[in-house]
Write an enzyme that holds these catalytic residues in place. Structure first.
Site, PDB file in Angstrom:
ATOM      1  N   ASP A   1     -12.525   4.517  -3.217  1.00 29.67           N
ATOM      2  CA  ASP A   1     -13.178   3.241  -3.524  1.00 29.67           C
ATOM      3  C   ASP A   1     -14.215   3.380  -4.635  1.00 29.67           C
ATOM      4  OD1 ASP A   1     -11.859   1.574  -1.690  1.00 29.67           O
ATOM      5  OD2 ASP A   1     -13.199   2.167  -0.058  1.00 29.67           O
TER       6      ASP A   1
ATOM      7  N   GLU B   1      -5.339   6.991   0.212  1.00 29.55           N
ATOM      8  CA  GLU B   1      -5.783   6.349   1.439  1.00 29.55           C
ATOM      9  C   GLU B   1      -4.774   6.416   2.595  1.00 29.55           C
ATOM     10  OE1 GLU B   1      -7.116   2.367   0.707  1.00 29.55           O
ATOM     11  OE2 GLU B   1      -8.055   2.224   2.682  1.00 29.55           O
TER      12      GLU B   1
ATOM     13  N   SER C   1     -19.584  -7.316  -2.507  1.00 31.70           N
ATOM     14  CA  SER C   1     -18.315  -7.532  -1.794  1.00 31.70           C
ATOM     15  C   SER C   1     -18.198  -8.974  -1.364  1.00 31.70           C
ATOM     16  CB  SER C   1     -18.262  -6.690  -0.516  1.00 31.70           C
ATOM     17  OG  SER C   1     -18.082  -5.351  -0.804  1.00 31.70           O
TER      18      SER C   1
ATOM     19  N   TYR D   1     -21.421   4.324   8.042  1.00 32.92           N
ATOM     20  CA  TYR D   1     -20.287   4.249   7.106  1.00 32.92           C
ATOM     21  C   TYR D   1     -20.543   5.128   5.891  1.00 32.92           C
ATOM     22  CZ  TYR D   1     -16.506   2.466   4.222  1.00 32.92           C
ATOM     23  OH  TYR D   1     -15.366   2.369   3.455  1.00 32.92           O
TER      24      TYR D   1
ATOM     25  N   ASP E   1      -6.475   4.760  -4.760  1.00 34.29           N
ATOM     26  CA  ASP E   1      -6.460   3.631  -3.825  1.00 34.29           C
ATOM     27  C   ASP E   1      -5.264   2.766  -4.238  1.00 34.29           C
ATOM     28  OD1 ASP E   1      -6.826   1.548  -2.108  1.00 34.29           O
ATOM     29  OD2 ASP E   1      -9.008   1.516  -2.330  1.00 34.29           O
TER      30      ASP E   1
ATOM     31  N   ARG F   1     -23.483  -1.870  -3.053  1.00 37.49           N
ATOM     32  CA  ARG F   1     -22.814  -1.690  -1.768  1.00 37.49           C
ATOM     33  C   ARG F   1     -23.887  -1.289  -0.779  1.00 37.49           C
ATOM     34  NH1 ARG F   1     -17.428  -1.845  -2.365  1.00 37.49           N
ATOM     35  NH2 ARG F   1     -17.028  -1.167  -0.247  1.00 37.49           N
TER      36      ARG F   1
ATOM     37  N   THR G   1      -7.643  -5.215  -0.258  1.00 32.65           N
ATOM     38  CA  THR G   1      -6.428  -5.781   0.360  1.00 32.65           C
ATOM     39  C   THR G   1      -6.637  -7.254   0.740  1.00 32.65           C
ATOM     40  OG1 THR G   1      -7.170  -4.733   2.390  1.00 32.65           O
ATOM     41  CG2 THR G   1      -5.405  -3.649   1.208  1.00 32.65           C
TER      42      THR G   1
ATOM     43  N   ASP H   1       0.827  -1.212   0.000  1.00 33.62           N
ATOM     44  CA  ASP H   1       0.000   0.000   0.000  1.00 33.62           C
ATOM     45  C   ASP H   1       0.857   1.255   0.000  1.00 33.62           C
ATOM     46  OD1 ASP H   1      -2.783  -0.189  -0.053  1.00 33.62           O
ATOM     47  OD2 ASP H   1      -2.920  -0.790   2.046  1.00 33.62           O
TER      48      ASP H   1
ATOM     49  N   HIS I   1     -18.591  -5.724   4.766  1.00 32.32           N
ATOM     50  CA  HIS I   1     -18.621  -4.521   3.920  1.00 32.32           C
ATOM     51  C   HIS I   1     -19.989  -4.296   3.297  1.00 32.32           C
ATOM     52  CE1 HIS I   1     -13.983  -4.553   3.140  1.00 32.32           C
ATOM     53  NE2 HIS I   1     -14.296  -4.366   4.401  1.00 32.32           N
TER      54      HIS I   1
ATOM     55  N   ILE J   1      -3.893   0.004  -3.061  1.00 32.16           N
ATOM     56  CA  ILE J   1      -4.340  -1.393  -3.255  1.00 32.16           C
ATOM     57  C   ILE J   1      -5.793  -1.431  -2.806  1.00 32.16           C
ATOM     58  CG2 ILE J   1      -4.101  -3.851  -2.706  1.00 32.16           C
ATOM     59  CD1 ILE J   1      -1.277  -3.366  -1.762  1.00 32.16           C
ATOM     60  N   ASP J   2      -6.698  -1.557  -3.738  1.00 32.82           N
ATOM     61  CA  ASP J   2      -8.110  -1.702  -3.392  1.00 32.82           C
ATOM     62  C   ASP J   2      -8.394  -3.199  -3.301  1.00 32.82           C
ATOM     63  OD1 ASP J   2     -10.788  -1.125  -2.965  1.00 32.82           O
ATOM     64  OD2 ASP J   2     -11.248  -1.142  -5.106  1.00 32.82           O
TER      65      ASP J   2
HETATM   66  P1  AMP Z   1     -14.861  -4.532  -1.333  1.00 33.53           P
HETATM   67  O1  AMP Z   1     -13.635  -5.179  -1.810  1.00 33.53           O
HETATM   68  O2  AMP Z   1     -15.893  -4.272  -2.354  1.00 33.53           O
HETATM   69  O3  AMP Z   1     -15.405  -5.195  -0.098  1.00 33.53           O
HETATM   70  O4  AMP Z   1     -14.426  -3.065  -0.927  1.00 33.53           O
HETATM   71  C1  AMP Z   1     -13.233  -2.811  -0.288  1.00 33.53           C
HETATM   72  C2  AMP Z   1     -13.328  -1.456   0.369  1.00 33.53           C
HETATM   73  O5  AMP Z   1     -14.395  -1.452   1.306  1.00 33.53           O
HETATM   74  C3  AMP Z   1     -12.102  -1.130   1.171  1.00 33.53           C
HETATM   75  O6  AMP Z   1     -11.204  -0.420   0.363  1.00 33.53           O
HETATM   76  C4  AMP Z   1     -12.625  -0.268   2.305  1.00 33.53           C
HETATM   77  O7  AMP Z   1     -12.277   1.083   2.126  1.00 33.53           O
HETATM   78  C5  AMP Z   1     -14.131  -0.398   2.205  1.00 33.53           C
HETATM   79  N1  AMP Z   1     -14.812  -0.687   3.489  1.00 33.53           N
HETATM   80  C6  AMP Z   1     -14.266  -0.899   4.689  1.00 33.53           C
HETATM   81  N2  AMP Z   1     -15.222  -1.074   5.637  1.00 33.53           N
HETATM   82  C7  AMP Z   1     -16.406  -0.958   5.010  1.00 33.53           C
HETATM   83  C8  AMP Z   1     -17.779  -1.028   5.444  1.00 33.53           C
HETATM   84  N3  AMP Z   1     -18.106  -1.239   6.719  1.00 33.53           N
HETATM   85  N4  AMP Z   1     -18.738  -0.838   4.505  1.00 33.53           N
HETATM   86  C9  AMP Z   1     -18.406  -0.627   3.214  1.00 33.53           C
HETATM   87  N5  AMP Z   1     -17.137  -0.570   2.758  1.00 33.53           N
HETATM   88  C10 AMP Z   1     -16.146  -0.712   3.633  1.00 33.53           C
HETATM   89 MG    MG Z   2     -10.195   0.354  -1.229  1.00 33.06          MG
END
Ligand code: AMP
Ligand code: MG
Length: 331
Positions: free
Chosen positions: A274, A71, A213, A268, A124, A259, A129, A48, A218, A126-127
């Protein structure tokens, strides 16, 4: 079709994402299987921070007056216990920026702490992680925002081929969009030949393929199931980390991406890194992106989408039907 990146901004973003993706792939290959003694020496931390330092340095060279919203920050690296991590991060950055010093690296990382402005970049490093660590989907996401509107978005997706087909053993894709110029993909390892991406034309909700996700925390799996039932959606949702989902939708590999707000984090707010690159990738492919209530994403609110709640992205044809169904599910 012929596509030539037309602007200096696109050229820069493609090159930055490609180099950052190459850097974090090296970190993963060299560090993931090795012993990890401390949390702050994890490949995620090193990858990152090194990715952010690299892109930030390239931005400062190319567009010195542009701001960066990214980030990470260098606080942890500057503490005595961060010394070893800083050495590792600097070592990786030096592979791409010969002569980079530890102090330079911290300065470059912290250029990402801005709150935006009239014209700024969003990164981002690394989106996804979790996907990065588990050998799944992840992305480097870089976007340019001007007067509150995303103008350029580039995703480096090592786990996609042809821009939208998941294949974690493949050679990866760059997916890029520029306002008014469509969404295109080119191989991550060898950019040059561009293919256009378009969303699917599926118009029956029963046939819709949902993307969500992979992490339950998330999103809201119960609400997604309720929504799927109310629209009579037949297929199980596809679970995927990162903005790779946005590329899949843009290329017609799904019809809707949700999402939902996690019940444990109702307050949140989406982080702009993102959403910025992914949203233009979908829009320029003919899709539609709003929040769960149908509001346009508002990128003028600093580092988060403070005025929005969750995300709904679709192939456009199905958008209104999803919004109507969501009304009964999200309060
Ligand atoms: P994903 O891979 O779609 O689950 O998204 C990853 C991103 O979700 C990460 O980069 C975080 O910034 C973000 N994230 C972290 N916690 C939450 C949450 N509680 N609700 C939604 N997104 C989140
Ligand atoms: Mg991200």
């Amino acid at each position: 079709m012929e596509f030539k990146p037309m602007t200096a901004e696109l050229d820069f973003a493609i090159q930055a994402v490609q180099r950052a993706a190459s850097l974090i792939r090296q970190v993963r290959d060299e560090m993931v299987s090795g012993p990890m003694t401390k949390e702050d020496l994890s490949p995620v931390t090193v990858g990152d921070l090194a990715s952010q330092a690299l892109v930030s340095n390239m931005l400062a060279q190319t567009f010195p007056s542009d701001n960066l919203v990214a980030e990470e920050d260098s606080q942890g690296l500057q503490k005595p216990e961060g010394k070893e991590a800083l050495e590792r991060v600097t070592g990786y950055v030096r592979r791409f920026v010969p002569g980079a010093g530890e102090r330079d690296v911290c300065e470059w990382i912290d250029l990402g702490q801005s709150y935006g402005g009239e014209r700024f970049w969003v990164l981002d490093p690394i989106d996804g992680t979790k996907g990065y660590l588990r050998g799944g989907q992840y992305a480097v996401a870089l976007a340019l925002i001007v007067d509150g509107e995303v103008q350029v978005g580039v995703l480096g997706c090592p786990g996609l081929v042809e821009g939208f087909r998941p294949d974690v053993r493949g050679s990866g894709s760059i997916v890029l969009a520029a306002r008014g110029q469509g969404t295109w993909t080119t191989p991550l390892n060898d950019p040059g030949k561009y293919q256009q991406l378009r969303v699917s034309s599926v118009s029956r909700t029963e046939d819709a393929r949902l993307l969500r996700s992979l992490e339950d925390s998330h999103t809201d799996p119960t609400a997604i199931q309720e929504l799927a039932d109310s629209l009579n959606i037949q297929a199980e949702p596809v679970r995927m980390d990162s903005q790779a989902k946005y590329a899949v939708l843009a290329g017609g590999g799904g019809e809707a991406m949700l999402r939902m707000l996690s019940p444990s984090r109702p307050d949140y707010r989406e982080k702009i890194w993102d959403q910025a690159a992914g949203s233009i990738v979908i829009e320029e492919a003919g899709g539609c992106v709003t929040d769960l209530f149908g509001n346009a994403l508002d990128f003028r609110q600093g580092r988060t989408l403070a005025q929005n709640r969750g995300i709904l992205a679709t192939n456009n044809v199905l958008h209104d039907r999803f919004l109507v169904a969501l009304k009964k599910i999200v309060a």
